[in-house]
Design a protein around this motif. Structure first.
Motif, PDB file in Angstrom:
ATOM      1  N   LEU A 287      -1.436  51.969  37.688  1.00 27.53           N
ATOM      2  CA  LEU A 287      -2.287  50.776  37.647  1.00 27.53           C
ATOM      3  C   LEU A 287      -3.082  50.717  36.352  1.00 27.53           C
ATOM      4  CD1 LEU A 287      -3.715  50.601  41.277  1.00 27.53           C
ATOM      5  CD2 LEU A 287      -2.228  48.921  40.180  1.00 27.53           C
ATOM      6  N   GLN A 288      -3.638  51.847  35.953  1.00 22.24           N
ATOM      7  CA  GLN A 288      -4.394  51.882  34.701  1.00 22.24           C
ATOM      8  C   GLN A 288      -3.500  51.514  33.521  1.00 22.24           C
ATOM      9  OE1 GLN A 288      -5.734  55.940  35.160  1.00 22.24           O
ATOM     10  NE2 GLN A 288      -7.788  55.310  35.778  1.00 22.24           N
ATOM     11  N   THR A 293      -1.791  47.528  29.541  1.00 19.79           N
ATOM     12  CA  THR A 293      -0.702  46.760  28.937  1.00 19.79           C
ATOM     13  C   THR A 293      -1.021  45.265  28.930  1.00 19.79           C
ATOM     14  OG1 THR A 293       0.923  48.409  29.658  1.00 19.79           O
ATOM     15  CG2 THR A 293       1.758  46.213  29.069  1.00 19.79           C
ATOM     16  N   ASN A 294      -1.672  44.816  29.991  1.00 23.43           N
ATOM     17  CA  ASN A 294      -2.022  43.399  30.116  1.00 23.43           C
ATOM     18  C   ASN A 294      -3.381  43.063  29.510  1.00 23.43           C
ATOM     19  OD1 ASN A 294       0.375  43.057  31.476  1.00 23.43           O
ATOM     20  ND2 ASN A 294      -0.550  43.131  33.513  1.00 23.43           N
ATOM     21  N   ASN A 295      -3.959  44.058  28.801  1.00 26.09           N
ATOM     22  CA  ASN A 295      -5.275  43.878  28.189  1.00 26.09           C
ATOM     23  C   ASN A 295      -6.319  43.425  29.217  1.00 26.09           C
ATOM     24  OD1 ASN A 295      -4.419  44.499  25.497  1.00 26.09           O
ATOM     25  ND2 ASN A 295      -3.505  42.454  25.369  1.00 26.09           N
TER      26      ASN A 295
END
Length: 391
Positions: A287-288, A293-295
């Motif tokens: 999740l982190q 990755t999605n900022n």
């Protein structure tokens, strides 16, 4: 003042009991701290709880002068489950008592050490039970060589734990009970136990490992609620679809879409929203990585008991060592209660003392007890994602 067993007994009952009970209730596990504890619905040795499902049937629309809707009340079923006996024991040797009888500070340190050991053991065992299926199963034997057992998982075992080996069907195995775990090889999932060397003939592949004397005596944890058992709390799942929670297996790479779909489906099916997410450590790392990755900023939340957790859309996400690998539970903790006959208490002898000598040994022992059961009033309001690729 000279230290005596009488003084120690009073200290355990007056000073330590409240502090230990608070620690056991709020500090050993963030999920347990979020669950309400109550003595309601306890009848004798059982929990009998009325569960409401579906909706009231007495509503409808009609004409100006037509008949009113027929009156139909709520739907009820009764959950029935046996209170489980939860114990925690400390031991103090007579030698240790005598060695510190003229040093109150040393004796306090001795008691503190014993209570800290009790809290550590309780934290492990009660935290583990929350994710279990009530059988007390710690793992299954996949191989045995020279008395060393390879298990399918060593997540639930630790050095010092006393265990029984049982057949895959749960039957006791002669000579394979009350074995203390001496060594855990976590890399290769192997354990070494005390006593005479056991062979594959005595403990065949597929046998299970359980906590000593605990088989089928543990609380009804998430493993049972999300399991495939035909019954739950005395009711047949096939006849009550609302006893089956949301489950999605083989998730693979975790995504916000997968999580949101689960949250939406649970709310649509049950009418209530998830307020607590718990996952394995590897899933939390995934999740982190996803958020990075999605900022996406990683928000945090402070939970009961002082725990700090990351959150998703305001829902706290807690990683727990006992959560199965690759798994995420999406829960509504308002649906859970720990129904108990009483809070933690010392078992007292007829003379009111809690410290008692073990027959034939120069050792005194005291035992904490709680009679309790975990109840989920609305299984359909819970969810599980499994087969998640961990990071």
């Amino acid at each position: 003042m000279a230290v005596t067993l009488s003084n120690a007994d009073k200290a355990l009952k007056t000073f330590y009991l409240d502090a230990v009970a608070e620690q056991l209730n709020l500090k050993i596990n963030p999920l347990l701290a979020a669950i309400k504890m109550t003595s309601e619905d306890v009848w004798g040795k059982e929990v009998r709880k009325l569960a409401v499902y579906g909706m009231n049937g007495g509503v409808g629309a009609g004409t100006e002068d037509g008949n009113l809707p027929e009156s139909y009340g709520n739907n009820y079923e009764q959950f029935v489950s046996t209170l489980k006996n939860l114990y925690g024991t400390i031991e103090i040797s007579d030698k240790a008592v005598r060695a510190s009888e003229n040093n109150a500070g040393a004796f306090v340190s001795l008691l503190n050490a014993e209570m800290e050991g009790l809290l550590k053991a309780s934290s492990f065992n009660f935290g583990r039970m929350l994710y279990g299926d009530g059988t007390g199963k710690l793992g299954a034997v996949s191989a045995i060589a020279n008395g060393v057992f390879t298990l399918d998982s060593v997540k639930n075992v630790i050095e010092g734990m006393t265990v029984d080996f049982r057949t895959s069907a749960g039957a006791a195995i002669s000579g394979a009970a009350a074995r203390r775990i001496l060594k855990v090889d976590r890399t290769n999932k192997k354990i070494t136990v005390s006593g005479s060397t056991l062979t594959a003939t005595e403990v065949p592949v597929g046998s299970i490992v359980t906590v000593q004397g605990s088989y089928n005596n543990e609380i009804t944890g998430l493993g049972a609620i999300f399991g495939s058992g035909a019954t739950l709390y005395g009711l047949t799942r096939a006849d009550h679809s609302w006893l089956t929670p949301y489950k999605k297996a083989g998730v693979g790479d975790i995504s916000e879409t997968v999580i949101q779909t689960a949250l939406d489906t649970i709310e649509e099916n049950s009418g209530a929203a998830v307020n607590f997410i718990v996952c394995s450590w590897g899933v939390r790392r995934a999740l982190q990585k996803l958020f990075a990755t999605n900022n996406r900023n990683i928000d945090t939340a402070t939970l009961s008991g002082g725990y700090i957790a990351m959150s998703y859309n305001g829902i706290p996400i807690v990683a727990d060592r006992f959560c199965p690998d690759g798994t995420m539970y999406l829960l509504n903790t308002d649906d859970f209660t720990l129904n108990q006959l009483c809070d933690w208490q010392w078992i007292e002898a007829e003379d009111g003392k809690v410290l008692k000598q073990i027959a034939g040994k120069p050792v005194y022992t005291a035992t904490l007890v709680k009679y309790a059961e975990l109840i989920c009033a609305r299984p359909i309001g819970q969810g599980m994602l499994s087969g998640i690729t961990e990071a």
